[in-house]
Design an enzyme around this catalytic site. Structure first.
Site, PDB file in Angstrom:
ATOM      1  CE1 TYR A  52      -4.011  -1.633  -0.217  1.00  0.00           C
ATOM      2  CE2 TYR A  52      -2.804  -3.263   1.196  1.00  0.00           C
ATOM      3  CZ  TYR A  52      -4.123  -2.938   0.341  1.00  0.00           C
ATOM      4  OH  TYR A  52      -4.860  -3.793  -0.091  1.00  0.00           O
ATOM      5  CD  GLN A  87     -16.231  -1.547  -7.760  1.00  0.00           C
ATOM      6  OE1 GLN A  87     -16.059  -2.654  -7.596  1.00  0.00           O
ATOM      7  NE2 GLN A  87     -16.459  -1.194  -9.104  1.00  0.00           N
ATOM      8  CG  ASN A  88     -11.295   3.489  -8.670  1.00  0.00           C
ATOM      9  OD1 ASN A  88     -11.320   2.204  -8.800  1.00  0.00           O
ATOM     10  ND2 ASN A  88     -11.222   4.312  -9.558  1.00  0.00           N
ATOM     11  CG  HIS A 105     -13.845  -1.493  -2.245  1.00  0.00           C
ATOM     12  ND1 HIS A 105     -13.723  -1.838  -3.580  1.00  0.00           N
ATOM     13  CD2 HIS A 105     -14.891  -2.124  -1.867  1.00  0.00           C
ATOM     14  CE1 HIS A 105     -14.764  -2.925  -4.070  1.00  0.00           C
ATOM     15  NE2 HIS A 105     -15.496  -2.857  -3.100  1.00  0.00           N
ATOM     16  CB  CYS A 113      -6.441   3.115  15.147  1.00  0.00           C
ATOM     17  SG  CYS A 113      -5.829   2.067  16.541  1.00  0.00           S
ATOM     18  N   GLY A 170     -15.826   1.498 -15.821  1.00  0.00           N
ATOM     19  CA  GLY A 170     -14.540   1.102 -15.618  1.00  0.00           C
ATOM     20  C   GLY A 170     -14.450   0.092 -14.490  1.00  0.00           C
ATOM     21  CB  THR A 171     -16.171  -1.858 -12.190  1.00  0.00           C
ATOM     22  OG1 THR A 171     -16.141  -2.808 -11.294  1.00  0.00           O
ATOM     23  CG2 THR A 171     -17.572  -1.244 -12.733  1.00  0.00           C
ATOM     24  CG  LEU A 197     -10.811  -1.362 -22.827  1.00  0.00           C
ATOM     25  CD1 LEU A 197     -10.742   0.164 -23.679  1.00  0.00           C
ATOM     26  CD2 LEU A 197      -9.621  -1.502 -22.188  1.00  0.00           C
ATOM     27  CB  ALA A 214     -12.605   5.798 -18.897  1.00  0.00           C
TER      28      ALA A 214
HETATM   29  P1  OAD Z   1     -10.876  -4.729 -12.525  1.00  0.00           P
HETATM   30  O1  OAD Z   1      -9.407  -4.691 -12.831  1.00  0.00           O
HETATM   31  O2  OAD Z   1     -11.450  -6.038 -11.980  1.00  0.00           O
HETATM   32  O3  OAD Z   1     -11.524  -4.334 -13.825  1.00  0.00           O
HETATM   33  C1  OAD Z   1     -11.138  -3.032 -14.473  1.00  0.00           C
HETATM   34  C2  OAD Z   1     -12.091  -2.842 -15.714  1.00  0.00           C
HETATM   35  O4  OAD Z   1     -11.986  -1.636 -16.426  1.00  0.00           O
HETATM   36  C3  OAD Z   1     -12.190  -4.001 -16.721  1.00  0.00           C
HETATM   37  O5  OAD Z   1     -13.468  -4.310 -17.230  1.00  0.00           O
HETATM   38  C4  OAD Z   1     -11.606  -3.297 -17.957  1.00  0.00           C
HETATM   39  O6  OAD Z   1     -11.817  -3.895 -19.192  1.00  0.00           O
HETATM   40  C5  OAD Z   1     -11.670  -1.886 -17.831  1.00  0.00           C
HETATM   41  N1  OAD Z   1     -10.859  -0.661 -18.387  1.00  0.00           N
HETATM   42  C6  OAD Z   1      -9.430  -0.992 -18.579  1.00  0.00           C
HETATM   43  N2  OAD Z   1      -8.761   0.194 -18.654  1.00  0.00           N
HETATM   44  C7  OAD Z   1     -10.009   0.808 -19.229  1.00  0.00           C
HETATM   45  C8  OAD Z   1     -10.010   2.302 -19.787  1.00  0.00           C
HETATM   46  N3  OAD Z   1      -9.019   2.741 -20.339  1.00  0.00           N
HETATM   47  N4  OAD Z   1     -11.354   2.765 -19.786  1.00  0.00           N
HETATM   48  C9  OAD Z   1     -12.427   2.032 -19.495  1.00  0.00           C
HETATM   49  N5  OAD Z   1     -12.300   0.856 -18.980  1.00  0.00           N
HETATM   50  C10 OAD Z   1     -11.254   0.223 -18.743  1.00  0.00           C
HETATM   51  O7  OAD Z   1     -11.101  -3.440 -11.512  1.00  0.00           O
HETATM   52  P2  OAD Z   1     -12.252  -3.434 -10.606  1.00  0.00           P
HETATM   53  O8  OAD Z   1     -13.612  -3.612 -11.377  1.00  0.00           O
HETATM   54  O9  OAD Z   1     -12.426  -1.865 -10.043  1.00  0.00           O
HETATM   55  O10 OAD Z   1     -11.327  -4.319  -4.372  1.00  0.00           O
HETATM   56  O11 OAD Z   1     -12.149  -4.135  -9.375  1.00  0.00           O
HETATM   57  C11 OAD Z   1     -13.075  -4.287  -8.402  1.00  0.00           C
HETATM   58  C12 OAD Z   1     -12.356  -4.255  -7.016  1.00  0.00           C
HETATM   59  O12 OAD Z   1     -11.564  -5.275  -7.170  1.00  0.00           O
HETATM   60  C13 OAD Z   1     -11.471  -3.286  -6.705  1.00  0.00           C
HETATM   61  O13 OAD Z   1     -12.041  -2.088  -5.926  1.00  0.00           O
HETATM   62  C14 OAD Z   1     -10.640  -4.093  -5.589  1.00  0.00           C
HETATM   63  C15 OAD Z   1     -10.315  -5.225  -6.295  1.00  0.00           C
HETATM   64  O14 OAD Z   1      -9.853  -6.533  -5.706  1.00  0.00           O
HETATM   65  C16 OAD Z   1     -10.522  -4.587  -3.213  1.00  0.00           C
HETATM   66  O15 OAD Z   1      -9.340  -4.512  -3.331  1.00  0.00           O
HETATM   67  C17 OAD Z   1     -11.655  -4.892  -2.038  1.00  0.00           C
HETATM   68 ZN    ZN Z   2      -6.006   3.807  18.135  1.00  0.00          ZN
END
Ligand code: OAD
Ligand code: ZN
Length: 229
Positions: A52, A87-88, A105, A113, A170-171, A197, A214
């Protein structure tokens, strides 16, 4: 019009922050169970903090892109409400000017803490000292790990129930409860739109979809919404 927008790593990809599940994504380089669970932190806190700390440095070096700015513009100019649920854990939406924002998230730029749940802003590396408030700890990143409950879920579900339009940007639709939001909102009567995408795992839950980068498709969509309203 009342719009709820879910964002994921794809919205920050063109700012240089990696996604999780794409071919060169973070989860191809690290195992979730080594860096993103409470058990990983208990077993090897230094390894988890290093992960992190590195992500916090990357985030500090990144800047918001045209998609973040377009969403902030939508909130500022729409006659109606815009809520971003992200989620970011980066702060690019707020740096672009978004105000109504829920970090479901958590946030990289805060410490939490583990004993007293005190939260503090955090710019650089996680301090190794005990918590200033309770003297205990340990301090951990204020991010939600697998096995933990995402933040502010009641508020999010209420917003989904009230939404006229739900947009997912973008998820990949892999992680619950966020992956169910399109169905939740759709059942409550909202229109649903996916901007990604490529078709996500939940693509069939959306009434409409547009595919592309995006920074290309989000500003165009925002312009259309604002000129139609
Ligand atoms: P992912 O990496 O699972 O998905 C990212 C998505 O963005 C995919 O569908 C890609 O096709 C798309 N993508 C990539 N580049 C792009 C662009 N330039 N424009 C538009 N779309 C694009 O990420 P998340 O769905 O955010 O949680 O992941 C969800 C959660 O899983 C995160 O918050 C994190 C992770 O584990 C925790 O850590 C609890
Ligand atoms: Zn404390």
């Amino acid at each position: 019009m009342n719009i709820v927008i879910l964002t994921g790593a794809g919205v920050s990809a063109e700012s240089g922050l990696g996604t999780f599940r794409d071919v060169d994504g973070l989860w191809t380089k690290y195992r979730i169970e080594d860096v993103a669970t409470p058990e990983a932190f208990a077993r090897d806190p230094d390894f988890v903090q290093d992960f992190y700390n590195l992500r916090r440095r990357n985030c500090a070096e990144a800047t918001p892109n045209a998609a973040h700015f377009a969403l902030a513009r939508l909130e500022a100019e729409l006659e109606g409400e815009v809520l971003i649920v992200t989620q970011n854990v980066d702060d690019l939406h707020e740096r672009a000017g978004s105000k109504r924002l829920i970090h479901m998230h958590g946030e990289l730029l805060k410490s939490l803490c583990a004993s007293c749940e005190d939260r503090l802003p955090l710019k650089g590396e996680m301090p190794t000292s005990p918590c200033q408030k309770c003297g205990g700890g340990p301090l951990r990143p204020d991010v939600v790990w697998f096995g933990e409950m995402p933040y502010r879920m009641e508020e999010i579900w209420n917003a989904l129930r009230m939404a006229d339009l739900f947009v997912s940007i973008g998820t990949s639709g892999n992680v619950y409860p966020a992956a169910a939001f399109a169905q939740d909102a759709g059942r409550a009567g909202a229109d649903t739109l996916e901007l990604n995408l490529e078709p996500s795992d939940g693509a069939s839950d959306f009434a409409d979809a547009r595919y592309g980068k995006a920074t290309d498709i989000v500003p165009v969509w925002v312009e259309e919404v604002l000129s139609a309203s």
